[in-house]
Structures are given as structure tokens and as C-alpha cells.
Design a protein around this motif. Structure first.
Motif, PDB file in Angstrom:
ATOM      1  N   HIS A   1       0.830  -1.206   0.000  1.00 11.18           N
ATOM      2  CA  HIS A   1       0.000   0.000   0.000  1.00 11.18           C
ATOM      3  C   HIS A   1       0.863   1.254   0.000  1.00 11.18           C
ATOM      4  N   LEU A   2       1.970   1.218   0.743  1.00 10.31           N
ATOM      5  CA  LEU A   2       2.883   2.355   0.798  1.00 10.31           C
ATOM      6  C   LEU A   2       3.435   2.669  -0.591  1.00 10.31           C
ATOM      7  N   LEU A   3       3.911   1.623  -1.293  1.00 11.96           N
ATOM      8  CA  LEU A   3       4.474   1.830  -2.622  1.00 11.96           C
ATOM      9  C   LEU A   3       3.395   2.316  -3.599  1.00 11.96           C
ATOM     10  N   GLU A   4       2.159   1.839  -3.423  1.00 16.19           N
ATOM     11  CA  GLU A   4       1.064   2.283  -4.279  1.00 16.19           C
ATOM     12  C   GLU A   4       0.788   3.770  -4.071  1.00 16.19           C
ATOM     13  N   VAL A   5       0.822   4.204  -2.807  1.00 15.88           N
ATOM     14  CA  VAL A   5       0.594   5.623  -2.515  1.00 15.88           C
ATOM     15  C   VAL A   5       1.703   6.484  -3.123  1.00 15.88           C
ATOM     16  N   ILE A   6       2.947   6.042  -2.960  1.00 16.28           N
ATOM     17  CA  ILE A   6       4.080   6.810  -3.485  1.00 16.28           C
ATOM     18  C   ILE A   6       4.017   6.886  -5.008  1.00 16.28           C
ATOM     19  N   GLU A   7       3.671   5.762  -5.664  1.00 14.59           N
ATOM     20  CA  GLU A   7       3.564   5.772  -7.117  1.00 14.59           C
ATOM     21  C   GLU A   7       2.460   6.719  -7.579  1.00 14.59           C
ATOM     22  N   GLY A   8       1.375   6.758  -6.818  1.00 11.33           N
ATOM     23  CA  GLY A   8       0.305   7.686  -7.161  1.00 11.33           C
ATOM     24  C   GLY A   8       0.746   9.139  -7.069  1.00 11.33           C
ATOM     25  N   LEU A   9       1.533   9.453  -6.025  1.00 14.18           N
ATOM     26  CA  LEU A   9       2.056  10.818  -5.886  1.00 14.18           C
ATOM     27  C   LEU A   9       3.016  11.158  -7.025  1.00 14.18           C
ATOM     28  N   GLN A  10       3.895  10.202  -7.351  1.00  9.51           N
ATOM     29  CA  GLN A  10       4.849  10.449  -8.419  1.00  9.51           C
ATOM     30  C   GLN A  10       4.147  10.638  -9.751  1.00  9.51           C
ATOM     31  N   GLY A  11       3.039   9.887  -9.947  1.00  7.75           N
ATOM     32  CA  GLY A  11       2.272  10.051 -11.175  1.00  7.75           C
ATOM     33  C   GLY A  11       1.673  11.435 -11.316  1.00  7.75           C
ATOM     34  N   ARG A  12       1.490  12.116 -10.178  1.00  7.81           N
ATOM     35  CA  ARG A  12       0.961  13.484 -10.207  1.00  7.81           C
ATOM     36  C   ARG A  12       2.078  14.529 -10.182  1.00  7.81           C
ATOM     37  N   GLY A  13       3.323  14.051 -10.251  1.00  8.41           N
ATOM     38  CA  GLY A  13       4.453  14.975 -10.227  1.00  8.41           C
ATOM     39  C   GLY A  13       4.782  15.492  -8.843  1.00  8.41           C
ATOM     40  N   ALA A  14       4.367  14.757  -7.793  1.00  6.52           N
ATOM     41  CA  ALA A  14       4.620  15.185  -6.412  1.00  6.52           C
ATOM     42  C   ALA A  14       5.585  14.210  -5.739  1.00  6.52           C
ATOM     43  N   PHE A  15       6.169  14.647  -4.631  1.00  5.17           N
ATOM     44  CA  PHE A  15       7.098  13.830  -3.866  1.00  5.17           C
ATOM     45  C   PHE A  15       6.610  13.731  -2.424  1.00  5.17           C
ATOM     46  N   PHE A  16       7.189  12.774  -1.699  1.00  3.27           N
ATOM     47  CA  PHE A  16       6.812  12.544  -0.303  1.00  3.27           C
ATOM     48  C   PHE A  16       8.012  12.805   0.589  1.00  3.27           C
ATOM     49  N   ARG A  17       7.793  13.534   1.672  1.00  2.00           N
ATOM     50  CA  ARG A  17       8.839  13.762   2.655  1.00  2.00           C
ATOM     51  C   ARG A  17       8.256  13.589   4.050  1.00  2.00           C
ATOM     52  N   SER A  18       8.894  12.752   4.870  1.00  2.00           N
ATOM     53  CA  SER A  18       8.448  12.505   6.235  1.00  2.00           C
ATOM     54  C   SER A  18       9.155  13.460   7.183  1.00  2.00           C
ATOM     55  N   LEU A  19       8.421  14.029   8.114  1.00  2.00           N
ATOM     56  CA  LEU A  19       9.003  14.947   9.088  1.00  2.00           C
ATOM     57  C   LEU A  19       9.710  14.203  10.216  1.00  2.00           C
ATOM     58  N   LYS A  20       9.358  12.923  10.393  1.00  2.00           N
ATOM     59  CA  LYS A  20       9.937  12.150  11.488  1.00  2.00           C
ATOM     60  C   LYS A  20      11.019  11.203  11.010  1.00  2.00           C
ATOM     61  N   ASP A  21      10.805  10.592   9.839  1.00  2.00           N
ATOM     62  CA  ASP A  21      11.759   9.619   9.305  1.00  2.00           C
ATOM     63  C   ASP A  21      12.633  10.273   8.238  1.00  2.00           C
ATOM     64  N   PRO A  22      13.856   9.775   8.023  1.00  2.00           N
ATOM     65  CA  PRO A  22      14.763  10.358   7.018  1.00  2.00           C
ATOM     66  C   PRO A  22      14.377   9.928   5.612  1.00  2.00           C
ATOM     67  N   VAL A  23      13.226  10.389   5.156  1.00  2.00           N
ATOM     68  CA  VAL A  23      12.694   9.948   3.872  1.00  2.00           C
ATOM     69  C   VAL A  23      12.311  11.152   3.033  1.00  2.00           C
ATOM     70  N   ASP A  24      12.805  11.177   1.805  1.00  2.00           N
ATOM     71  CA  ASP A  24      12.432  12.205   0.842  1.00  2.00           C
ATOM     72  C   ASP A  24      12.513  11.565  -0.538  1.00  2.00           C
ATOM     73  N   THR A  25      11.360  11.292  -1.169  1.00  2.00           N
ATOM     74  CA  THR A  25      11.355  10.569  -2.441  1.00  2.00           C
ATOM     75  C   THR A  25      11.763  11.431  -3.625  1.00  2.00           C
ATOM     76  N   ALA A  26      12.197  12.657  -3.369  1.00  2.07           N
ATOM     77  CA  ALA A  26      12.679  13.491  -4.471  1.00  2.07           C
ATOM     78  C   ALA A  26      14.029  13.004  -4.983  1.00  2.07           C
ATOM     79  N   ASN A  27      14.693  12.087  -4.234  1.00  3.92           N
ATOM     80  CA  ASN A  27      15.981  11.549  -4.675  1.00  3.92           C
ATOM     81  C   ASN A  27      15.970  10.028  -4.524  1.00  3.92           C
ATOM     82  N   PRO A  28      16.803   9.299  -5.292  1.00  4.35           N
ATOM     83  CA  PRO A  28      16.800   7.830  -5.242  1.00  4.35           C
ATOM     84  C   PRO A  28      17.114   7.277  -3.861  1.00  4.35           C
ATOM     85  N   GLN A  29      18.026   7.932  -3.119  1.00  2.84           N
ATOM     86  CA  GLN A  29      18.369   7.438  -1.786  1.00  2.84           C
ATOM     87  C   GLN A  29      17.163   7.493  -0.857  1.00  2.84           C
TER      88      GLN A  29
END
Length: 241
Positions: free
Chosen positions: A13-41
Motif C-alpha cells: 500500500h505504501l508503494l502504491e501511494v508513493i507511485e500515485g504521488l509520483q504520477g501526479r508529479g509530487a514527492f513525499f517527505r516525512s518529518l519524522k523519518d529520514p525519507v524524501d522521495t525526491a531523490n533515489p536514496q
């Protein structure tokens, strides 16, 4: 998003949500976890953390089942003792918790339904029409609205001071003349040569829902409205119609 575990129920479900955001040209960034999908890392880190969160939930479920089996072997019953005893305080606490959870769900999705409710009710649409409009535009996986469920949601927002009480005012029994008929007649008065497709495009541009609550106006539907407007005497002044 504050925390990763608030975003999805499972890794898939997480990957499905992220793919949906990317399909809209948006990225995901968590305020608590070190996650920012704007980059491959960041995307890799998201997948690793998502898998770890799913494993943790699975382990918690297994520990819970083991604890329940052990308690049953000792003759203890699972669940809230207060609820089993029908304790009024326990019942009230559970009821308040459920109401709070329900309100949080409504607030989280309010931007997808409340603006449309406000606009359509202000235009005098009945609740049945509002429900058809919302259901025609709900996203994949979203539950369908019923008139009872929508009224319950609006009443709760009004009670909490999150919406105006005028939304619950009775809709007029009849609009004279019908707003849609008058709108189509107005389009033809301003442009008597407008085709059915052009009229439909104008209606879509002002986000006028079809009689079935849809967003796309077909020529046949427009022709039906034009015929109703003519029958109501609204097109007598329009030459060639």
C-alpha cells in the motif's frame, strides 16, 4: 507527513501511494523519518523503512495472538472487562473514542468533499443531487456516499464548529426557473449558433454536474436540457432554436 506509519497499511500500500504521488508529479517527505522521495536514496530508504514497519506490525500481531492464547489457557477472557460487565463509564469511554476517530477520518478527507457540498448546497441542490455529484468524483478505493452518511458527516462538522449550519437548511422544493435550464438558455441567448458540444463544454467549464451527477456533458444530455428549457418557455427569444 509526520510519521511513515500514518501513511499506509502495508508495504504494498505504501508503494502504491508513493507511485500515485509520483504520477501526479509530487514527492513525499516525512518529518519524522529520514525519507524524501525526491531523490533515489530517499526512495530506497522509504522501501526499507516500510518493510521494517510491516515486519514490526506482523510481530506485534503474533505476540498479541500468543498472549491471547496463553490467557485463554489460564481461563482468562480477552477484551475489556468493563465492557463485558456493561460498565457505563467503560461504554462511554469507548463511544467517545469511536466518535473522535470518526471525526479524525472526516477531517482528513474534508478537502475532497466539503467544498463541493458547500458550493452545491449554496446553489440550492438537494442532498440526493449532492450525493450523486460526490460519488461521480470519488477516488479509487473511497467508499460511496449515501445521503444518510453525508448528512451525518455534515451534522458532525456543524456540531464541532467546522462547517456552517446553513448547509443543513432545507433545499427549496422548486427552483423557478430551474437554474440549469436558465443557464443553458443564457448560453444560447449569448451565442445562438452554439452547438450542443459547445454548450456542454461551457457547462463543464463552470463545473455544472449532469443530471446523474457526472462531470462530462454528452450532446444527448445537452439536447434534453435544451428541450426542457424550450418547454419551460425560456428559449422563445432565441432565434433558430
Amino acid at each position: 507527513m509526520v510519521s511513515l506509519d500514518r501513511l499506509a497499511r502495508s508495504l504494498s500500500h505504501l508503494l502504491e501511494v508513493i507511485e500515485g504521488l509520483q504520477g501526479r508529479g509530487a514527492f513525499f517527505r516525512s518529518l519524522k523519518d529520514p525519507v524524501d522521495t525526491a531523490n533515489p536514496q530517499g526512495l530506497f530508504t522509504l522501501q526499507v523503512l516500510g518493510a521494517a514497519a510491516q515486519l514490526e506490525r506482523a510481530l506485534i500481531r503474533e505476540r498479541t495472538r500468543s498472549g491471547m492464547r496463553a490467557a485463554a489457557a489460564r481461563g482468562q477472557r480477552a477484551g475489556n472487562p468493563g465492557l463485558r460487565a456493561r460498565d457505563p463509564a467503560a461504554i462511554q469511554k469507548l463511544s467517545e473514542a469511536r466518535r473522535a476517530a470518526y471525526l479524525r477520518q472526516l477531517i482528513a478527507a474534508a478537502d475532497r468533499w466539503l467544498p463541493s457540498v458547500r458550493r452545491l448546497r449554496a446553489d440550492g441542490h438537494a442532498w440526493e443531487e449532492v450525493v450523486r455529484y460526490l460519488n461521480a468524483r470519488r477516488g479509487a478505493g473511497e467508499p460511496a456516499w449515501s445521503e444518510e452518511r453525508l448528512l451525518q458527516a455534515v451534522r458532525r462538522f456543524v456540531a464541532e464548529g467546522l462547517a456552517e449550519a446553513t448547509l443543513l437548511a432545507p433545499a427549496p422544493r422548486a427552483r423557478a426557473p430551474d437554474r440549469l435550464l436558465a443557464g443553458v438558455a443564457g448560453i444560447l441567448r449569448s451565442d445562438p449558433a452554439a452547438t450542443l458540444r459547445q454548450i456542454g463544454a461551457r457547462l463543464e467549464a463552470i463545473r455544472e454536474p449532469t443530471p446523474r451527477g457526472g462531470s462530462r456533458w454528452r450532446p444527448g444530455s445537452v439536447a434534453h436540457i435544451v428541450a426542457r428549457a424550450r418547454k419551460a418557455g425560456l428559449l422563445l427569444e432565441v432565434p433558430g432554436v
